[in-house]
Motif scaffolding. Structure first.
Motif, mmCIF file in Angstrom:
data_model
loop_
_atom_site.group_PDB
_atom_site.id
_atom_site.type_symbol
_atom_site.label_atom_id
_atom_site.label_comp_id
_atom_site.label_asym_id
_atom_site.label_seq_id
_atom_site.Cartn_x
_atom_site.Cartn_y
_atom_site.Cartn_z
ATOM 1 N N MET A 135 -9.295 -82.336 0.637
ATOM 2 C CA MET A 135 -8.789 -81.300 1.513
ATOM 3 C C MET A 135 -7.336 -81.597 2.037
ATOM 4 O O MET A 135 -7.159 -82.752 2.646
ATOM 5 C CB MET A 135 -9.636 -81.154 2.292
ATOM 6 N N SER B 259 -15.712 -80.354 10.902
ATOM 7 C CA SER B 259 -15.942 -81.458 10.086
ATOM 8 C C SER B 259 -15.136 -81.220 8.865
ATOM 9 O O SER B 259 -15.040 -82.301 7.979
ATOM 10 C CB SER B 259 -17.433 -81.149 9.733
ATOM 11 N N ASP C 90 -18.025 -76.205 10.758
ATOM 12 C CA ASP C 90 -16.478 -76.011 10.557
ATOM 13 C C ASP C 90 -16.653 -74.181 10.692
ATOM 14 O O ASP C 90 -17.496 -73.674 10.096
ATOM 15 C CB ASP C 90 -16.121 -76.574 9.413
ATOM 16 N N ASP D 287 -14.649 -72.665 8.586
ATOM 17 C CA ASP D 287 -13.804 -72.168 7.460
ATOM 18 C C ASP D 287 -14.923 -72.460 6.221
ATOM 19 O O ASP D 287 -15.336 -73.534 5.857
ATOM 20 C CB ASP D 287 -12.465 -73.152 7.181
ATOM 21 N N HIS E 107 -13.732 -74.802 3.357
ATOM 22 C CA HIS E 107 -13.736 -76.205 3.998
ATOM 23 C C HIS E 107 -15.365 -76.817 3.807
ATOM 24 O O HIS E 107 -15.491 -77.901 3.410
ATOM 25 C CB HIS E 107 -13.310 -76.733 5.113
ATOM 26 N N HIS F 164 -19.961 -72.540 12.082
ATOM 27 C CA HIS F 164 -19.736 -72.205 13.385
ATOM 28 C C HIS F 164 -18.304 -72.205 13.861
ATOM 29 O O HIS F 164 -17.490 -72.846 13.195
ATOM 30 C CB HIS F 164 -20.366 -72.839 14.284
ATOM 31 N N ILE G 260 -15.739 -72.951 17.304
ATOM 32 C CA ILE G 260 -15.922 -73.648 18.378
ATOM 33 C C ILE G 260 -15.973 -72.718 19.483
ATOM 34 O O ILE G 260 -16.633 -72.930 20.679
ATOM 35 C CB ILE G 260 -14.853 -74.858 18.498
ATOM 36 N N TYR G 261 -15.384 -71.301 19.385
ATOM 37 C CA TYR G 261 -15.212 -70.548 20.490
ATOM 38 C C TYR G 261 -16.516 -69.881 20.687
ATOM 39 O O TYR G 261 -16.715 -69.446 22.131
ATOM 40 C CB TYR G 261 -14.167 -69.605 20.343
ATOM 41 N N LEU H 204 -9.440 -83.452 15.799
ATOM 42 C CA LEU H 204 -9.187 -82.347 15.993
ATOM 43 C C LEU H 204 -8.216 -81.695 15.275
ATOM 44 O O LEU H 204 -7.037 -82.339 15.114
ATOM 45 C CB LEU H 204 -8.495 -82.287 17.522
ATOM 46 N N ILE I 287 -3.434 -77.549 9.625
ATOM 47 C CA ILE I 287 -4.411 -76.923 9.997
ATOM 48 C C ILE I 287 -4.348 -76.034 11.237
ATOM 49 O O ILE I 287 -3.450 -76.712 12.178
ATOM 50 C CB ILE I 287 -5.842 -77.685 10.270
HETATM 51 C C1 LIG Z 1 -8.240 -81.659 10.865
HETATM 52 S S1 LIG Z 1 -9.200 -80.876 10.024
HETATM 53 C C2 LIG Z 1 -10.907 -81.963 9.921
HETATM 54 C C3 LIG Z 1 -10.609 -82.614 8.656
HETATM 55 C C4 LIG Z 1 -11.794 -83.543 8.433
HETATM 56 N N1 LIG Z 1 -11.804 -84.685 9.578
HETATM 57 C C5 LIG Z 1 -11.712 -84.210 7.127
HETATM 58 O O1 LIG Z 1 -11.468 -85.442 6.960
HETATM 59 O O2 LIG Z 1 -11.802 -83.307 6.077
HETATM 60 C C6 LIG Z 1 -9.917 -79.556 11.269
HETATM 61 C C7 LIG Z 1 -10.968 -78.809 10.801
HETATM 62 O O3 LIG Z 1 -11.374 -77.599 11.928
HETATM 63 C C8 LIG Z 1 -11.715 -76.524 11.488
HETATM 64 N N2 LIG Z 1 -11.269 -75.764 12.421
HETATM 65 C C9 LIG Z 1 -10.388 -74.893 12.843
HETATM 66 N N3 LIG Z 1 -10.610 -74.195 13.967
HETATM 67 C C10 LIG Z 1 -11.796 -74.151 13.993
HETATM 68 C C11 LIG Z 1 -12.829 -73.439 14.997
HETATM 69 N N4 LIG Z 1 -12.101 -72.268 15.701
HETATM 70 N N5 LIG Z 1 -13.867 -73.857 14.933
HETATM 71 C C12 LIG Z 1 -14.462 -74.643 13.980
HETATM 72 N N6 LIG Z 1 -13.832 -75.223 13.203
HETATM 73 C C13 LIG Z 1 -12.395 -75.073 13.136
HETATM 74 C C14 LIG Z 1 -10.598 -76.225 10.216
HETATM 75 O O4 LIG Z 1 -11.148 -75.388 9.300
HETATM 76 C C15 LIG Z 1 -10.570 -77.901 9.812
HETATM 77 O O5 LIG Z 1 -11.619 -77.915 8.580
#
Ligand SMILES: C[S@@+](CC[C@H](N)C(=O)[O-])C[C@H]1O[C@@H](n2cnc3c(N)ncnc32)[C@H](O)[C@@H]1O
Length: 341
Positions: free
Chosen positions: A164, A193, A216, A218, A221, A243, A245-246, A261, A267
């Motif tokens: 990804m 995640s 996550d 998305d 993802h 889910h 986070i909000y 984060l 992202i």
């Molecule tokens: C930096 S990436 C994480 C990458 C992960 N550690 C990996 O190795 O694949 C951040 C993730 O946060 C998710 N994300 C962004 N906004 C979000 C939200 N409001 N609630 C939950 N997940 C969210 C994105 O879809 C993305 O998969």
């Protein structure tokens, strides 16, 4: 030449030295001869393949250091290069068909003669994307000849069937989990995640983790994560949820909560990160056991520290990292380990 002069060099992301030293001591009987922020030297031993189990390092190389071993000297004493390369090729751990020499003055007649010699002697083709990587450089006051022992870096993981964009370097994921002491914990949650790097590294390092959950927002993802988890053989142990986070999801209480984060490069480009990080810290306050540990990896560390309410949390570790991006520049992210006050 005497093989007693050989050393093993482990290279890793700058800043992970504490975790690398701990892992070398726990999993191997090698002696650490010298350590820096992005390398350690170990005593040489022909069974260096045993070091490939290490999860916190990027590569293993065989090296020789000497005041004399500059490119001009090596071009006249090519047997020095042959001895180091033989050590790796004769092991037959990997099949090498291409090579690359990295060194100042690549267009000089000396370096050209070194490259020609390696190509002819070992029947290898010179290529920028090479299997066998030979590096000649000045390290402190000595010249160093180093040859990487594997074609691929050790940070490459075979469970990553899909990469990804924005996924975490697995060696950093391993280190963040170590800082959170996952081997001594039972329940583990990974918010944001993504493709599941943190979850998989945690599941592979600790058989004692009884609950591993990731979420996550998305769907694509989550699908990538599912494929990687399946490839890692962890489908029965890791649960993925969709889910945001909000929503402040109520998933239960955990001994460890970790997050890589989101930060505007790939992202969440147009997101209000302050709002998102605040939502995450609130979520962690409600979902972490009283004696639990929160582990965060972020490039936006100033913002993260601003939203972390220091009357409720204490930072017990703050680790500075430096890693190259694909575009000839560096990122300076940090690892934070926090506990509730
Ligand atoms: C930096 S990436 C994480 C990458 C992960 N550690 C990996 O190795 O694949 C951040 C993730 O946060 C998710 N994300 C962004 N906004 C979000 C939200 N409001 N609630 C939950 N997940 C969210 C994105 O879809 C993305 O998969």
């Amino acid at each position: 030449m005497n093989k007693n002069n050989f050393k093993i060099k482990l290279s890793f992301v700058k800043g992970l030295n504490k975790i690398v030293v701990k892992e070398v001591k726990e999993k191997t009987s090698y002696k650490i001869l010298e350590q820096g922020v992005d390398f350690v030297y170990l005593n040489f031993d022909k069974n260096f393949g045993k070091l490939f189990v290490l999860k916190s390092i990027g590569s293993v190389s065989i090296v020789l250091n000497d005041l004399l071993y500059n490119p001009a000297y090596l071009s006249k004493h090519k047997s020095i290069l042959k001895e180091v390369i033989d050590e790796i090729i004769n092991k037959k751990i990997d099949k090498f068909s291409t090579f690359k020499v990295s060194c100042a003055g690549l267009d000089s007649p000396e370096v050209k003669s070194i490259s020609k010699y390696i190509g002819d002697e070992f029947k290898l083709k010179e290529n920028v994307e090479a299997d066998l990587k030979i590096n000649i450089a000045k390290v402190n006051d000595l010249w160093e000849v180093s040859v990487q022992a594997t074609r691929r870096p050790l940070s490459f993981r075979s469970y990553k069937i899909v990469n990804m964009s924005g996924a975490m370097d697995p060696t950093i994921a391993y280190a963040l989990n170590e800082y959170c002491n996952v081997k001594k914990k039972k329940t583990y949650l990974n918010a944001f995640s993504g493709s599941a790097t943190l979850l998989i590294e945690a599941g592979l390092s600790s058989q004692d983790l009884e609950t591993l959950v990731g979420f996550d927002n998305d769907k694509s993802h989550l699908t990538l994560a599912y494929q990687n988890i399946k490839q890692a053989g962890l489908i029965r142990r890791i649960k993925l949820l969709e889910h945001d986070i909000y929503e402040q999801p109520k998933i239960g209480k955990f001994d460890v909560i970790v997050a890589d984060l989101p930060f505007g490069m790939v992202i969440s480009k147009n997101e209000d990160l302050e709002k998102m990080y605040t939502a995450f810290v609130n979520f962690a306050e409600n979902s972490l056991e009283e004696k639990g540990v929160l582990g965060v990896y972020t490039n936006e560390y100033r913002l993260f520290k601003e939203v972390l309410d220091l009357s409720k949390w204490k930072i017990i570790e703050e680790v500075d990292l430096k890693l190259p991006t694909n575009v000839n520049s560096y990122l300076y992210p940090k690892i934070f380990v926090c506990k509730k006050i």
